[in-house]
Design an enzyme around this catalytic site. Sequence first.
Site, PDB file in Angstrom:
ATOM      1  N   GLU A   1       0.672   5.867   7.445  1.00  0.00           N
ATOM      2  CA  GLU A   1       2.087   6.150   7.189  1.00  0.00           C
ATOM      3  C   GLU A   1       2.551   7.357   7.997  1.00  0.00           C
ATOM      4  OE1 GLU A   1       3.384   3.710   5.824  1.00  0.00           O
ATOM      5  OE2 GLU A   1       1.542   2.880   4.968  1.00  0.00           O
TER       6      GLU A   1
ATOM      7  N   GLY B   1       0.808  -1.218   0.000  1.00  0.00           N
ATOM      8  CA  GLY B   1       0.000   0.000   0.000  1.00  0.00           C
ATOM      9  C   GLY B   1       0.839   1.265   0.000  1.00  0.00           C
TER      10      GLY B   1
HETATM   11  N1  TRP Z   1       5.719  -0.658   6.444  1.00  0.00           N
HETATM   12  C1  TRP Z   1       4.748  -0.491   5.409  1.00  0.00           C
HETATM   13  C2  TRP Z   1       3.438  -0.121   6.064  1.00  0.00           C
HETATM   14  O1  TRP Z   1       2.979  -0.759   6.941  1.00  0.00           O
HETATM   15  C3  TRP Z   1       4.489  -1.654   4.550  1.00  0.00           C
HETATM   16  C4  TRP Z   1       5.587  -2.382   3.885  1.00  0.00           C
HETATM   17  C5  TRP Z   1       6.347  -3.351   4.393  1.00  0.00           C
HETATM   18  C6  TRP Z   1       5.911  -2.341   2.541  1.00  0.00           C
HETATM   19  N2  TRP Z   1       7.120  -3.928   3.437  1.00  0.00           N
HETATM   20  C7  TRP Z   1       6.863  -3.333   2.295  1.00  0.00           C
HETATM   21  C8  TRP Z   1       5.466  -1.553   1.501  1.00  0.00           C
HETATM   22  C9  TRP Z   1       7.345  -3.610   1.014  1.00  0.00           C
HETATM   23  C10 TRP Z   1       5.957  -1.809   0.220  1.00  0.00           C
HETATM   24  C11 TRP Z   1       6.861  -2.825  -0.009  1.00  0.00           C
HETATM   25  O2  TRP Z   1       2.842   0.835   5.749  1.00  0.00           O
HETATM   26 ZN    ZN Z   2       2.641   0.137   8.606  1.00  0.00          ZN
END
Ligand code: TRP
Ligand code: ZN
Length: 890
Positions: free
Chosen positions: A300, A263
Amino acid sequence: MREGIAQAVRRADYAAPAYWIRSVELTFDLDPVRTIVASRMAIVRNAAGAGGPLRLHGEDLEPLRVLANGQSVSFRSEAGELVIDNPPEGDFTLEIRNTCSPEKNTQLSGLYTSGGGFFTQCEAEGFRRITYFLDRPDVMAVYTVTLRASKSRYPVLLSNGNLVEQGDLDNGRHFAKWHDPFPKPSYLFALVAANLVAREQHIRTRSGKNHLLQVWVRRGDLDKTEHAMNSLIASVVWDEARFKLPLDLDRFMIVAVGDFNMGAMENKGLNIFNTKYVLAHPATATDDDYAGIESVVGHEYFHNWTGNRITCRDWFQLSLKEGLTVFRDQEFSQDMSGSATARAVKRIADVHSLREMQFPEDAGTMAHPVRPDAYVEINNFYTATVYEKGAEVVRMMQTLVGRDGFAKGMSLYFERHDGQAVTCDDFAQAIADANPGSELARTLPQFKRWYAQAGTPRVTARGRYDAPTRTYTLALDQHCQPTHGQAEKQPYVIPVAMGLLSRDGQPMALRLEDEPPTTATERVLVLEEARSFYTFVDVDSEPVPSLLRHFSAPVTLVDGLHDADLLVLLAHDPDAFNRWEAGQRLALNRLLAAVRSDAPLQLDAAFTGAMREVLRHPTLDAAFKTLVLTPPSETYIAEQLESVDPQRVHAAREAMVLQLAQALHADWEWAWDAHQVGGPYSPAPEPAGRRALANLALAMLCLDATARGDVLWQGRAYQRFKDAANMTDREGALWALLASHSEMADLALPRFHDLFRGDALVIDKWFALQASAPERDGRVFARAKALLKHPDFTLHNPNRARSLVRSLCGDNPAAFHRADAAGYVFWSERVIELDAFNPQLASRIARVMDRWAQLAEPYRSAAREAIARVAARTDLSNDVREVVTRALET
Ligand code: TRP
Ligand code: ZN
């Protein structure tokens, strides 16, 4: 094999690194084919560590040279690592020059190209695909980043933090230098180099500081950024008001990219988003899209404190930031929605998706605790359990300490750990320590079993009323089934919010024996034992229990309530969640009876009458009515069965929908007329709810019309499809035609495509609608298969791949689970195809088979065979291999 079968990483093996990286200067010479990365790192020995070789992570990189304190130093390349056996004594500077190839990066992890620009995705382990580093979240460094690139092709150069310098270079190139003052783990690094434009907004926060907010998109998309910007401003205001957490950056940027695996990503000061969660215009985005943007922008943004300022010590602690941040974005959306019913509608949606995604996960082959003990590929653990169940665990803490107590706990958490990389234990401890004497503090070690034990506990409730003594005794039992690798389960701490209603729907005062009198009509029972009894006194008549209000714990409740009790709750429960739940249970009882007996479903007047009463209710919200009038999904029905024949489930649900359409015909006509929305578009809950109910009514009227061989309503739906003033109504009308199997859908579909050709997000809808339409005679499956060859279809764009493949395999059980196994063949072919270039995406799609063992024959054997066929390949990624291997271990 690609790199051999990877070993599992275990939580118990955590050790602090032997070296720290305190600061890093990075210089990028950006080129799609061969980007040169120069890095200069200040390396410090961990005083507590043993020293020894310095092992840096690196993947798909070409090393050019390595200097330690300016001198060349010998190094070895091992699987995924660059090893310096004899680093200099003491602290030292390490300089590395390497290349990578963004254009060849089809995995979308690391530095890659999309739409002619450069973008990065580093969580969880993508930074090592950019340069050699200690790519683990407990190593936090201060970054200074210089980007150099062609000025005409990449006029915008962005990275984390503040822009400190920019200018022109020779050969039509330019540069920008960025400095991020906050030490951060490598997974929060980001850069963007592209031809983009920004919507900008200056804001002044409570402290009087000025900040610049930007939303960067492609030139033609600027008119679709207003909602994202408004959502961002609302997020800043909310986090300050609710948790006293201010924006700590001068500049906060969001960038939209069309090729993205998930996302969005919370990189410090430079969030990178899937276009789906940024771009919105009434003509192209639905009410649900608007709500999704608000929640993801919030999510985010909230990570800036819960994730970035305090981050995870290791990836087993992922829920520390994800569970907490999902909880925060859910609370944000509720607070934004306004009325009490709108809040309940949001809560119902969240619980619905928990049950739809996380409950099956907890019962399936990939079941794991909120804090897993081992993984092969960390990307496989960005799951509904870590995110959504993790959020429920945080919510239970709030329930046990109260809302103010929770805010105090958050303050203590930041006081103790700001700037650190910590564990889920540290978080729970802070919330408990800030609330001495609370139920959480009292039960903490046991409460933390929610982090350690996989599986969905089942709570069984039995009530007994004793008229002579005017007492009501409630017995609560809990039990949790064994899961993959975890046979024994200890009792959980389960907060059960509850009330009692008289049979005429009056809330009763809740006084337990040995307690003083009270007027409270709702309370929280904290179940800690395998079985507990609660005796209520002064109960004038036999009550109807309303248990687990607002879904106070992520459990399955078996309360043994009869239809008559559920009808009381549906009509009178002051808790909107349980009111909805009562309606779902009434529907579920009928659906399960039909599926189990394989007899045609025949709706009774008591049920249709109750549904009519909700539909016609003078004061209930339209959004709430829509939820009550929508029967449980096929996935949710299947979860209640020991052995699942997806075709039977589909037939029963379709019969229920059709009979609701017929029995309530006049009411649906009224609903359609009474819920039209005029005036300029607003995504607010009130008009969105009216549109949702009108669209449900339209689908019902079309279905009923098809059954009667009348085409009047299809004509109206087609008209609405053509004239609709917004995408919610246009898509709603198209769905009504598709779901009623109307031939007019075949007119509408090409027209829809013509209208929106070139708008990728809308073309995604066009694919998804066709792939998730209710199956009849195999036509939906055949159409989906044919769409693979459509010129607009590609597996290489994750949104497009999901729009067709995930929609069919994951969201349309009756089209997917076919007696001839063609759905499973389709699945295995796509998984293998995708895995060759995007393992993360392939693995997510592979997981639609998680529940294969629960299928009835002939589906079960055929599904197993398809999984075995994938598992037999020798060239699988670790991502897909972990998923299919676990599937076959069942
Ligand atoms: N940390 C991001 C969230 O929770 C999500 C995320 C984790 C992510 N790994 C990813 C997004 C790899 C893109 C690709 O919002
Ligand atoms: Zn997150």
